[in-house]
Scaffold this motif. Structure first.
Motif, PDB file in Angstrom:
ATOM      1  N   HIS A 161      51.302  33.717  61.654  1.00 63.19           N
ATOM      2  CA  HIS A 161      50.739  32.489  62.239  1.00 63.19           C
ATOM      3  C   HIS A 161      51.635  31.975  63.360  1.00 63.19           C
ATOM      4  CE1 HIS A 161      48.061  32.030  58.712  1.00 63.19           C
ATOM      5  NE2 HIS A 161      49.101  32.477  58.017  1.00 63.19           N
ATOM      6  N   SER A 166      46.053  33.059  63.971  1.00 68.67           N
ATOM      7  CA  SER A 166      46.577  33.936  62.906  1.00 68.67           C
ATOM      8  C   SER A 166      46.238  35.365  63.253  1.00 68.67           C
ATOM      9  CB  SER A 166      45.935  33.561  61.568  1.00 68.67           C
ATOM     10  OG  SER A 166      46.120  32.181  61.348  1.00 68.67           O
ATOM     11  N   LYS A 195      55.448  32.841  51.697  1.00 70.35           N
ATOM     12  CA  LYS A 195      55.519  32.725  53.155  1.00 70.35           C
ATOM     13  C   LYS A 195      56.970  32.645  53.588  1.00 70.35           C
ATOM     14  CE  LYS A 195      56.190  29.216  56.327  1.00 70.35           C
ATOM     15  NZ  LYS A 195      57.340  28.262  56.385  1.00 70.35           N
ATOM     16  N   PRO A 259      50.209  25.366  61.583  1.00 68.65           N
ATOM     17  CA  PRO A 259      49.487  26.041  60.490  1.00 68.65           C
ATOM     18  C   PRO A 259      49.982  25.590  59.124  1.00 68.65           C
ATOM     19  CG  PRO A 259      51.032  27.548  61.535  1.00 68.65           C
ATOM     20  CD  PRO A 259      51.015  26.299  62.372  1.00 68.65           C
ATOM     21  N   LEU A 260      51.218  25.128  59.113  1.00 66.82           N
ATOM     22  CA  LEU A 260      51.819  24.682  57.847  1.00 66.82           C
ATOM     23  C   LEU A 260      51.211  23.339  57.433  1.00 66.82           C
ATOM     24  CD1 LEU A 260      54.113  25.759  56.067  1.00 66.82           C
ATOM     25  CD2 LEU A 260      55.689  24.298  57.351  1.00 66.82           C
ATOM     26  N   ILE A 265      48.312  27.781  56.251  1.00 63.49           N
ATOM     27  CA  ILE A 265      49.230  28.641  55.485  1.00 63.49           C
ATOM     28  C   ILE A 265      49.131  28.253  54.010  1.00 63.49           C
ATOM     29  CG2 ILE A 265      51.655  29.171  55.040  1.00 63.49           C
ATOM     30  CD1 ILE A 265      52.183  28.949  58.017  1.00 63.49           C
ATOM     31  N   SER A 311      56.502  27.876  63.192  1.00 65.65           N
ATOM     32  CA  SER A 311      55.208  28.536  63.454  1.00 65.65           C
ATOM     33  C   SER A 311      54.344  27.615  64.317  1.00 65.65           C
ATOM     34  CB  SER A 311      54.515  28.850  62.129  1.00 65.65           C
ATOM     35  OG  SER A 311      54.396  27.652  61.341  1.00 65.65           O
ATOM     36  N   ALA A 338      55.342  32.427  61.464  1.00 64.33           N
ATOM     37  CA  ALA A 338      55.436  32.476  60.005  1.00 64.33           C
ATOM     38  C   ALA A 338      54.615  33.666  59.546  1.00 64.33           C
ATOM     39  CB  ALA A 338      54.883  31.197  59.400  1.00 64.33           C
ATOM     40  N   GLU A 340      52.703  35.201  56.023  1.00 65.47           N
ATOM     41  CA  GLU A 340      52.309  35.072  54.612  1.00 65.47           C
ATOM     42  C   GLU A 340      52.108  36.470  54.078  1.00 65.47           C
ATOM     43  OE1 GLU A 340      49.261  31.995  53.222  1.00 65.47           O
ATOM     44  OE2 GLU A 340      48.739  32.435  55.315  1.00 65.47           O
TER      45      GLU A 340
END
Ligand code: FAD
Length: 643
Positions: A161, A166, A195, A259-260, A265, A311, A338, A340
């Motif tokens: 990400h 993504s 992650k 994204p977090l 995520i 990210s 980042a 995952e």
């Protein structure tokens, strides 16, 4: 049927390389399958090895005859000993790596290893019904072996990400392993999602280092290996920079594109290694965070800003970076991101790291829920040793929590599982004074020798160090200092109080501020006529060619620690001896926890999930109270009586 190997290692990362070299080094025919041959032993994240807890693992790998310490010493471009102002339990070695030199060292050993064949391919399927016996790859090939070990890192269904974008990947530039997770699920294994993140890579020449504090390495250079060649590369400095309120504001104002924080995520990240956006949100009151600007290698144009994992969208990354003094003109070469990825539930593993669900399948590294090169390499070596023991029909090699940090790590994983990436810290080890970096060889090299992993040169260096250590202990107890003006004048010069009566060097060393170096200065040359004085100097003058200076240095440190911490050490040995009693009380494999009188539903659930092997391990299952443990002990006694 492609020719059968003793073992197939899936993944050429830190875990995979240690496992493959250990198995082939012990004479087994091994196949290493990896998704990208150009990235064998690749340092996916920071170009550094070691640190508190991690340095301990690296030295244990070295003590057992593993390779990571040798690779790190060969590729190290800045070495430091951390926590020198604190006790020996938390002193740790950390070094910056020349990323390419590290990969070269790994490749040299991997391609030079007899009995090890390597192939680039991606494993998609684990073959075998009740027992794993091979793999099928993306190119449709099938390979068979008695054991298969998975060391797939951040690649299982890896999803990267950058902002709200993504893309599939195990790390930047590497395709993920998309089909293997389903194969594992079909075999009944449980998977979780974790992650991790990494910072952008910067063009070093676009950083104005004039305004930035320099951080130099230590001289003389510490090193990781107890016996390998000392570090030889040119040594360089890092720089220290700081974020500020403007940096934090840039990040805060774009959290809707994170994204977090937008919930894209799903995987849990490491609390102890937070991204910059995490820090800005969690530590609101902090007006600045430090960043270590680490060179990626001698002659490398890249710089790694340690402390700026992110990210966030690339434009936000650049805007935030350019608020930092020294980085006003900075150019970003690779974005921070980042990733995952799927991981196994390590509670489904035996202490050997073989699967309890699918025998013949083993797992090591990030796939087991850890984070870090060192944690991965230690698991790879552990699994490699135990596969070799299994192939030879021998008992597993399972050192206790009082013998090795790697035992602490593996016991924690299989007992408690993970809800975020597990990183090693010294605080995880209840016997950390026994598990010092400096005595890893004393604890483990004899075991590595018995296991057949420690070679003759290492064993010779080790036995020589033991001789020096034992000799020093005897002599320091024999050599006496006379009280008098000469001694008192020297002591005063060291800020020490005078002697009131003759004292052995050993007793003098019990003084908090006294060191062996200082104590040796106090020895009176007039007393130098042969006997223990001469013996001492001869011992300390061990042959340079035989790595003398490091052996002597390590031996002196060991003796000093044993004398200064004698009381604490005895207490920890006693604690470990007592705990060993409980560790011996094994729990029957088929025990039904629901039948144990007095256990709460929650305790039954937790014990069923972890299926601990011993009463000691049951005591470490999160949420298991002393009362629950007592119920178990009573139940065990009842079973024994019935038996
Ligand atoms: C973005 C990112 C950020 C990170 N941040 C940190 C951090 O902050 N702190 C920290 O300590 N560690 C961090 N790490 C983790 C660190 O890189 C890993 O812990 C370490 O590399 C794990 O080693 P490993 O051997 O388990 O796996 P890896 O080093 O990831 O190696 C896995 C290997 O397996 C191969 N592979 C995977 N699947 C297959 C398959 N199906 N078939 C064949 N080959 C396969 C891959 O090609 C690769 O060679 C980060 C990693 C990444 C990618």
């Amino acid at each position: 049927m492609h020719n059968t190997h003793a073992a197939i290692v899936v993944g050429g990362g830190h875990a995979g390389c240690e496992a493959a070299l250990a198995l082939a080094g012990l004479g087994h025919k091994v196949l290493l399958l990896t998704g990208n041959l150009d990235r064998l032993g690749y340092l996916s994240c920071n170009p550094a090895v070691g640190g508190v807890g991690k340095g301990h693992l690296v030295r244990e790998i070295d003590a057992l005859g593993g390779r990571m310490a040798l690779w790190a010493d060969a590729a190290g471009i800045q070495f430091r000993t951390l926590n020198t102002g604190k006790g020996p339990a938390v002193r740790a070695t950390r070094a910056q790596m020349d990323r390419e030199a590290y990969a070269r060292a790994v490749k040299r050993d991997i391609f030079g290893q007899k009995g090890l064949s390597i192939q680039q391919d991606t494993v998609e399927e684990i073959l075998g019904d009740k027992r794993a016996n091979g793999v099928r790859t993306a190119s449709g090939l099938e390979f068979y072996a008695r054991h298969v070990i998975l060391t797939t890192g951040t690649f299982l269904s890896g999803l990267m990400h950058i902002g709200l974008t993504s893309m599939p990947g195990g790390r930047l530039g590497d395709a993920p392993a998309l089909k293997l997770s389903d194969s594992l699920r079909r075999h009944g294994l449980k998977l979780g999602r974790l992650k991790t993140g990494t910072p952008p890579r910067l063009l070093a020449s676009s950083i104005n280092t004039d305004q930035l504090e320099e951080q130099r390495g230590d001289i003389p250079l510490p090193s990781f290996s107890f016996y390998g060649p000392p570090p030889g590369l040119e040594q360089v400095s890092c720089r220290i920079a700081w974020t500020n309120e403007r940096t934090h504001e840039v990040v805060r104002s774009a959290l809707d594109r994170s994204p977090l924080f937008s919930g894209i995520i799903k995987g849990r990240g490491p609390r102890y290694c937070p991204s910059i956006e995490d820090k800005v949100v969690r530590f609101r009151k902090r007006d600045r965070h430090h960043i270590f600007l680490e060179p990626e290698g001698l002659g490398s144009p890249e710089c790694y800003p340690n402390g700026l994992a992110t990210s966030m969208p690339l434009d936000v990354q650049i805007a935030a970076l350019r608020t930092i003094p020294g980085l006003e003109e900075v150019r970003v070469l690779r974005p921070g991101y980042a990733v995952e990825y799927d991981c196994l539930d390590p509670r489904e593993l035996h202490p050997t790291l073989e699967s309890r669900i699918l025998p013949g399948l083993w797992a090591a590294g990030q796939i087991n829920g850890t984070s870090g090169y060192e944690e991965a390499a230690a698991q790879g070596l552990w699994a490699g040793i135990n596969i070799a023991r299994s192939l030879a029909g021998e008992d597993p090699w399972l050192p206790g929590r009082d013998e090795a940090y790697m035992a602490v790590m593996i016991d924690d994983l299989i007992t408690s599982g993970v809800d975020e990436p597990y990183r090693m810290f010294t605080s995880r080890a209840e016997y950390r004074l026994l598990l010092r970096e400096a005595n890893a060889d004393m604890r483990l090299t004899p075991q590595g020798w018995r296991l057949g992993l420690v070679g003759g040169r290492q064993w010779a260096a080790f036995t020589r160090k033991q001789e020096i250590t034992a000799g020093l202990e005897v002599l320091l107890d024999k050599l006496r200092l006379r009280a008098g003006p000469r001694t008192d004048e020297l002591l005063a010069g060291m800020g020490e109080t005078p002697l009131h009566s003759p004292m052995t060097l050993k007793d003098l060393l019990r003084r908090p501020g006294m060191t062996l170096d200082k104590a040796l200065v106090l020895l009176d040359p007039a007393d130098d006529a042969g006997g223990p004085h001469a013996e001492l100097w001869a011992l300390l003058d061990t042959d340079e060619k035989a790595n003398g200076s490091r052996l002597v240095g390590d031996a002196c440190l060991e003796v000093e620690t044993r004398i200064k911490y004698a009381g604490y050490l005895e207490r920890q040995v006693e604690d470990a001896r007592r705990a060993a009693g409980v560790e011996k009380l094994t729990l029957p494999e088929q025990i039904q926890y629901a039948e144990v009188a007095g256990l709460t539903t929650e305790a039954v659930e937790r014990l069923e999930k972890s299926r601990p092997r011993t009463l000691g391990q049951a005591g470490r299952v999160p949420g298991i109270t002393p009362a629950a443990l007592e119920c178990l002990r009573i139940h065990l006694r009842r079973l024994e009586r019935r038996a």
